[in-house]
Design a protein around this motif. Structure first.
Motif, PDB file in Angstrom:
ATOM      1  N   THR A 220      -2.144  -2.779  -3.829  1.00 49.26           N
ATOM      2  CA  THR A 220      -1.922  -3.817  -5.059  1.00 49.26           C
ATOM      3  C   THR A 220      -1.590  -5.302  -4.098  1.00 49.26           C
TER       4      THR A 220
ATOM      5  N   PHE B 226      -0.419  11.151  -6.918  1.00 45.56           N
ATOM      6  CA  PHE B 226      -1.388  10.671  -5.660  1.00 45.56           C
ATOM      7  C   PHE B 226      -2.370  11.980  -5.681  1.00 45.56           C
TER       8      PHE B 226
ATOM      9  N   GLU C 235      -5.025   9.711  -0.987  1.00 44.58           N
ATOM     10  CA  GLU C 235      -5.262   8.682  -1.921  1.00 44.58           C
ATOM     11  C   GLU C 235      -4.545   7.662  -1.514  1.00 44.58           C
ATOM     12  N   ARG C 236      -5.052   6.534  -1.365  1.00 45.43           N
ATOM     13  CA  ARG C 236      -4.377   5.055  -1.329  1.00 45.43           C
ATOM     14  C   ARG C 236      -4.221   4.354  -2.397  1.00 45.43           C
ATOM     15  N   LYS C 237      -3.217   3.629  -2.566  1.00 46.01           N
ATOM     16  CA  LYS C 237      -2.968   2.777  -3.898  1.00 46.01           C
ATOM     17  C   LYS C 237      -2.536   1.549  -3.262  1.00 46.01           C
TER      18      LYS C 237
ATOM     19  N   GLU D  63       0.959  -1.233  -0.186  1.00 47.14           N
ATOM     20  CA  GLU D  63      -0.043  -0.061  -0.016  1.00 47.14           C
ATOM     21  C   GLU D  63       0.882   1.073  -0.108  1.00 47.14           C
TER      22      GLU D  63
END
Length: 168
Positions: free
Chosen positions: A117, A109, A113-115, A64
């Motif tokens: 995977t 971002f 925001e969080r990304k 994350e």
């Protein structure tokens, strides 16, 4: 956030107002956050589905990235790779050279925001011999460090996170 101008509106404009490259409020705010600060503030975390694995088990890894700021940030990268992972220092658990386009890119971002995977490491190291076959090697029992990083320019702060797994 201001979106793109509909095509019908653009055709009626002229002069400076017709330029679609104008800054949005978000772009303006992102420009106020220096790159060095954005790199240091970006939060990176990595976790696995377990801490102990049998040799040759697959390891599920979740990564994350989080922008803790309420404004957008943009982190330049020297190549198309925005982030990567290693096992005990081997990029993607392989000694094979990895090539990415050398064209610069960025990891962007929105505010807050969080990304997130997930991916799987097959629990093996890939070995490439110069004049021989590829080899998939089951590691010896022991502890192995999994590191996730943002692919920043060399010599700059690199946001990273690590976790350790044990193979028995």
């Amino acid at each position: 956030m201001v979106g793109p101008t509909p095509r019908s509106d653009r055709s009626e404009r002229s002069g400076a107002d017709a330029d679609d490259s104008r800054y949005t409020t978000a772009n303006f705010l992102a420009a106020l956050v220096p790159t060095a600060l954005a790199r240091r503030l970006l939060r990176v975390s990595v976790e696995t589905d377990r801490q102990v694995y049998d040799r040759d088990d697959s390891v599920e890894i979740t990564v994350e990235f989080k922008n803790p700021l309420p404004v957008p940030i943009d982190i330049p990268t020297p190549e198309q790779r925005r982030w990567g992972w290693t096992v005990d220092g081997l990029l993607e658990a392989s000694d094979e050279n990895r090539y990415t386009r050398s064209r610069p890119s960025s990891f962007s971002f929105a505010g807050g925001e969080r990304k997130r995977t997930s991916f799987v490491w097959n629990g093996r190291f890939e070995r490439h011999h110069e004049n021989g076959p590829r080899e998939s090697v089951v590691p010896d029992p022991g502890e192995y460090e999994i590191r996730v990083f943002v692919a920043t320019h060399e010599g700059t702060f690199r946001p990273t996170a690590t976790t350790t797994v044990t193979l028995r």
